[in-house]
Design an enzyme around this catalytic site. Structure first.
Site, PDB file in Angstrom:
ATOM      1  CG  HIS A 195      -2.333  -0.355   1.110  1.00 53.86           C
ATOM      2  ND1 HIS A 195      -3.077  -1.060   1.892  1.00 53.86           N
ATOM      3  CD2 HIS A 195      -3.009  -0.583  -0.060  1.00 53.86           C
ATOM      4  CE1 HIS A 195      -4.296  -1.564   1.295  1.00 53.86           C
ATOM      5  NE2 HIS A 195      -4.106  -1.058   0.239  1.00 53.86           N
ATOM      6  NE  ARG A 254      -3.452  -6.250 -10.707  1.00 55.18           N
ATOM      7  CZ  ARG A 254      -2.800  -5.301 -11.235  1.00 55.18           C
ATOM      8  NH1 ARG A 254      -2.773  -4.058 -11.370  1.00 55.18           N
ATOM      9  NH2 ARG A 254      -1.597  -5.891 -11.939  1.00 55.18           N
ATOM     10  NE  ARG A 304      -7.322  -9.785 -12.693  1.00 55.16           N
ATOM     11  CZ  ARG A 304      -6.033  -9.622 -12.261  1.00 55.16           C
ATOM     12  NH1 ARG A 304      -4.889  -9.809 -13.037  1.00 55.16           N
ATOM     13  NH2 ARG A 304      -5.521  -9.338 -11.001  1.00 55.16           N
ATOM     14  CD  GLU A 314      -2.668 -13.767 -15.888  1.00 51.31           C
ATOM     15  OE1 GLU A 314      -1.895 -13.014 -15.276  1.00 51.31           O
ATOM     16  OE2 GLU A 314      -3.619 -13.861 -15.356  1.00 51.31           O
ATOM     17  CG  ASN A 340       3.183  -8.044 -14.066  1.00 51.71           C
ATOM     18  OD1 ASN A 340       3.763  -7.222 -14.719  1.00 51.71           O
ATOM     19  ND2 ASN A 340       1.728  -7.197 -13.367  1.00 51.71           N
ATOM     20  CG  ASP A 341       0.898 -14.259 -13.051  1.00 48.69           C
ATOM     21  OD1 ASP A 341       1.727 -14.383 -12.125  1.00 48.69           O
ATOM     22  OD2 ASP A 341      -0.060 -13.356 -12.774  1.00 48.69           O
ATOM     23  NE  ARG A 388       3.463 -10.903  -9.913  1.00 52.32           N
ATOM     24  CZ  ARG A 388       2.424 -10.450 -10.511  1.00 52.32           C
ATOM     25  NH1 ARG A 388       1.832 -11.295 -11.378  1.00 52.32           N
ATOM     26  NH2 ARG A 388       1.781  -9.401 -10.344  1.00 52.32           N
ATOM     27  CB  CYS A 396      -3.109  -5.413 -18.801  1.00 56.10           C
ATOM     28  SG  CYS A 396      -3.378  -7.125 -18.148  1.00 56.10           S
TER      29      CYS A 396
HETATM   30  C1  PEP Z   1       0.030  -9.892 -15.026  1.00 58.81           C
HETATM   31  O1  PEP Z   1       0.136 -10.984 -14.468  1.00 58.81           O
HETATM   32  O2  PEP Z   1       0.640  -9.420 -15.891  1.00 58.81           O
HETATM   33  C2  PEP Z   1      -0.983  -9.155 -14.623  1.00 58.81           C
HETATM   34  C3  PEP Z   1      -1.661  -7.768 -15.214  1.00 58.81           C
HETATM   35  O3  PEP Z   1      -2.072  -9.676 -13.568  1.00 58.81           O
HETATM   36  P1  PEP Z   1      -1.385  -9.525 -11.926  1.00 58.81           P
HETATM   37  O4  PEP Z   1      -0.313  -8.337 -11.810  1.00 58.81           O
HETATM   38  O5  PEP Z   1      -2.689  -8.910 -11.325  1.00 58.81           O
HETATM   39  O6  PEP Z   1      -1.198 -10.769 -11.773  1.00 58.81           O
HETATM   40 MG    MG Z   2      -1.535 -11.893 -13.425  1.00 59.83          MG
END
Ligand code: PEP
Ligand code: MG
Length: 580
Positions: A196, A303, A339, A440, A463-464, A474, A511
């Protein structure tokens, strides 16, 4: 002698600051186990209740001090902490431990804090997992009052204008106060980019570096620090040349920010006339203002996990609907991609009736769409609410962590069933509600064509995708340096997904964080990406690159890069995309 420290850069864009260090001397207390006699229990509980009440009053006072112009979600952060002080899982349990174990309130509080932190640590969702920081901050507040001292708000009113705050840890409430007192940057030993405090620092535009272990022990009070909030570099005791160079960068960054503001409202089109959508990733309705201030043309990722936070019950359909309606109205007609729940499995999260125990590797376990399909009572109200929300404005529905086509087919069938249900009930929805999937997981990228054929759009979650392709957690500091968005395997998967969507005539966006990193804008344009969704604060930085780009030229150069993907000079070729 110039000394550099490396931490996790929390800020986006050119986020530099320079100023004397103010080292926050408050340390997390060493709480010793203390016993009390049975007859002391009522007094001890009374003492605990008074400390909780005092912490509550303190936080309320901070909330009232939030100036009008600061982003709305700051108040939400404080509200989260206020709610935690009222949460039975925290305070009732502490009372019970005091009564049953005959221990001091301080010790009982620490025991319960450790238990809750352990539970949060096991949650396989980076955003929710970092909520453990909130628990620790709230406990810290109560401990402070229990021990007869006062937390930051009462600690004098030293003017910290121009200072860089260096702390072991930092609660969002602390950050607000540091900000009020004129601090220009923050450094903390703990915390990560999803805490946060980090989110708040980004929305306040304060350069921040976190995860710089033991830094409070190495720095001197008042020593001049140079902070790069994007790269995470901190320089102390800089020699005159380094200092001069940094001041130049600082000036350049200021001019750059002023110039960027002029891009708001300009169409996002490349030099050769190709339109590029720049959308925002949002988490709370209160983030809308920031998205609008930066000219987002839509929300590419909303999200929904926040709806499930800090509570023991599940949000029902009406609550889902009310929150989506607030977003849709607030966004004033620009489209929103909602999502569905992306929560990791944890049997101790009371609000999620996941029956499976957490596996040995929760990232590969029952999370996101897998969990939702296994728990229809969790999923159906959200799907019905998204369908109903689609009658109120332009909405898209997006599925996280899809890894096979059966998941897609099951959701399509479920949506069909729910549409029939809503129709029978006379409830409105958009019959053409677009349904898409996040790409992802490497498996999803490899079958992107098949997924695209069944659905209306794709969105690449880097990211995933990077985590699962490169086998890098990560959240794990120790392998952070291997988290490489330009790894040949990642470029192949991204390109493959874009081509698959194009062949199936489906829109594809990105995203993940990569979409909001201007270092990769040209590369992604060259790979064929035309829709980017990112933290709203990054939109103008990315837009600047879009406006200067020529997609013809970039496509040609990226085709060359892809043809040399196994060669050693790949990194140089990618770097050259950013050199005029
Ligand atoms: C991702 O995995 O790139 C993504 C946008 O989802 P999150 O970061 O919420 O896992
Ligand atoms: Mg993700």
């Amino acid at each position: 002698m110039t000394t550099s420290f490396q931490g996790i850069g929390i800020s986006t864009g050119q986020s530099l600051a320079l100023g004397p260090a103010f080292i926050d001397g408050r340390r997390r207390r060493n709480i010793a186990r203390g016993w009390i006699a049975p007859e002391q229990i009522p007094t001890e509980i009374e003492r605990l209740d008074q400390a909780v009440a005092a912490a509550h009053t303190g936080l309320r006072a901070i909330r009232e001090q939030i100036p009008q112009h600061t982003p709305l979600n700051i108040a939400d952060f404080i509200d989260t902490h206020l709610l935690m002080l009222e949460d039975v899982a925290l305070v009732d349990e502490v009372r019970r431990i005091v009564s049953e174990q005959h221990c001091t309130a301080e010790w009982a509080l620490q025991v319960q804090c450790d238990t809750l932190v352990r539970i949060f640590d096991e949650i396989d969702d980076p955003y929710l997992r970092t909520r453990r920081d909130d628990i620790e901050h709230v406990v810290e507040q109560i401990q402070t009052f229990l021990q007869g001292s006062f937390p930051l708000p009462e600690h004098g009113t030293q003017d910290l204008a121009g200072h860089v705050i260096v702390a072991r840890d930092m609660a969002p409430a602390d950050l607000i106060l540091w900000h009020h007192r004129g601090a220009v940057a923050i450094i903390s030993e703990f915390g990560g980019p999803m805490s946060h405090t980090a989110i708040l620092a980004r929305s306040l535009g304060i350069p921040a570096v976190m995860g710089v272990h033991d830094i409070t022990a190495y720095l001197q009070q008042g020593e001049l620090l140079l902070i790069d909030g994007q790269s995470g570099t901190i320089t102390a005791d800089a020699d005159p040349l380094t200092l001069q160079d940094f001041r130049r960068r600082l000036q350049h960054a200021q001019v750059h920010r002023i110039r960027l503001r002029q891009l708001v409202g300009q169409p996002s089109v490349t030099r050769d006339g190709v339109a590029v959508s720049l959308m925002a990733n949002l988490e709370l309705p209160s983030d809308i203002a920031l998205a609008q201030a930066n000219g987002a043309c839509g929300v590419g990722l909303y999200r929904t996990e926040f709806l499930y936070m800090n509570r023991r019950d599940l949000p029902d359909e009406e609550e889902h609907l009310a929150s989506y309606a607030e977003m849709i109205v607030g966004l004033g007609g620009i489209p929103i991609t909602i999502r569905t729940l992306d929560l990791g499995v944890d049997k101790r999260v009371d609000s999620v009736p996941a029956s499976s125990p957490a596996g040995s590797n929760p990232a590969l376990g029952l999370r996101a769409i897998r969990l939702c399909l296994k728990e229809p009572d969790l999923f159906r109200p959200q799907l019905r609410a998204i369908l109903r929300a689609s009658a109120l404005g332009p909405v898209r529905l997006m599925l996280p962590l899809v890894s096979n086509i059966q998941e897609v087919e099951t959701v399509i069938a479920l949506i069909r069933e729910l549409k029939a249900q809503l129709e029978n009930e006379g409830l409105k929805f958009d019959p053409m509600l677009p349904v898409g999937a996040m790409i992802e997981v490497p498996a999803a990228a490899l079958i992107a064509r098949t997924i695209a054929r069944r659905l209306d759009f794709l969105s690449i979650g880097t990211n995933d995708l990077i985590q699962y392709t490169l086998a890098i957690d990560r959240l794990d500091d120790s392998v952070n340096d291997l988290f490489d968005p330009t790894h040949p395997a990642i470029l192949r998967l991204i390109h493959m997904t874009i081509v698959a969507a194009r062949e199936m005539n489906r829109p594809v966006s990105m995203c993940g964080e990569m979409a909001g990193d201007p270092r990769f804008t040209r590369l992604l344009l060259g790979l064929g990406l035309r829709e980017f969704s990112m933290h709203p604060g990054a939109i103008l930085d990315v837009k600047e690159h879009v406006l200067q780009a020529d997609t013809h030229d970039l496509n040609r150069r990226c085709t060359h890069i892809l043809s040399r993907i196994d060669e050693a000079d790949l990194g140089d070729l990618i770097d050259q995309l950013n050199t005029p």
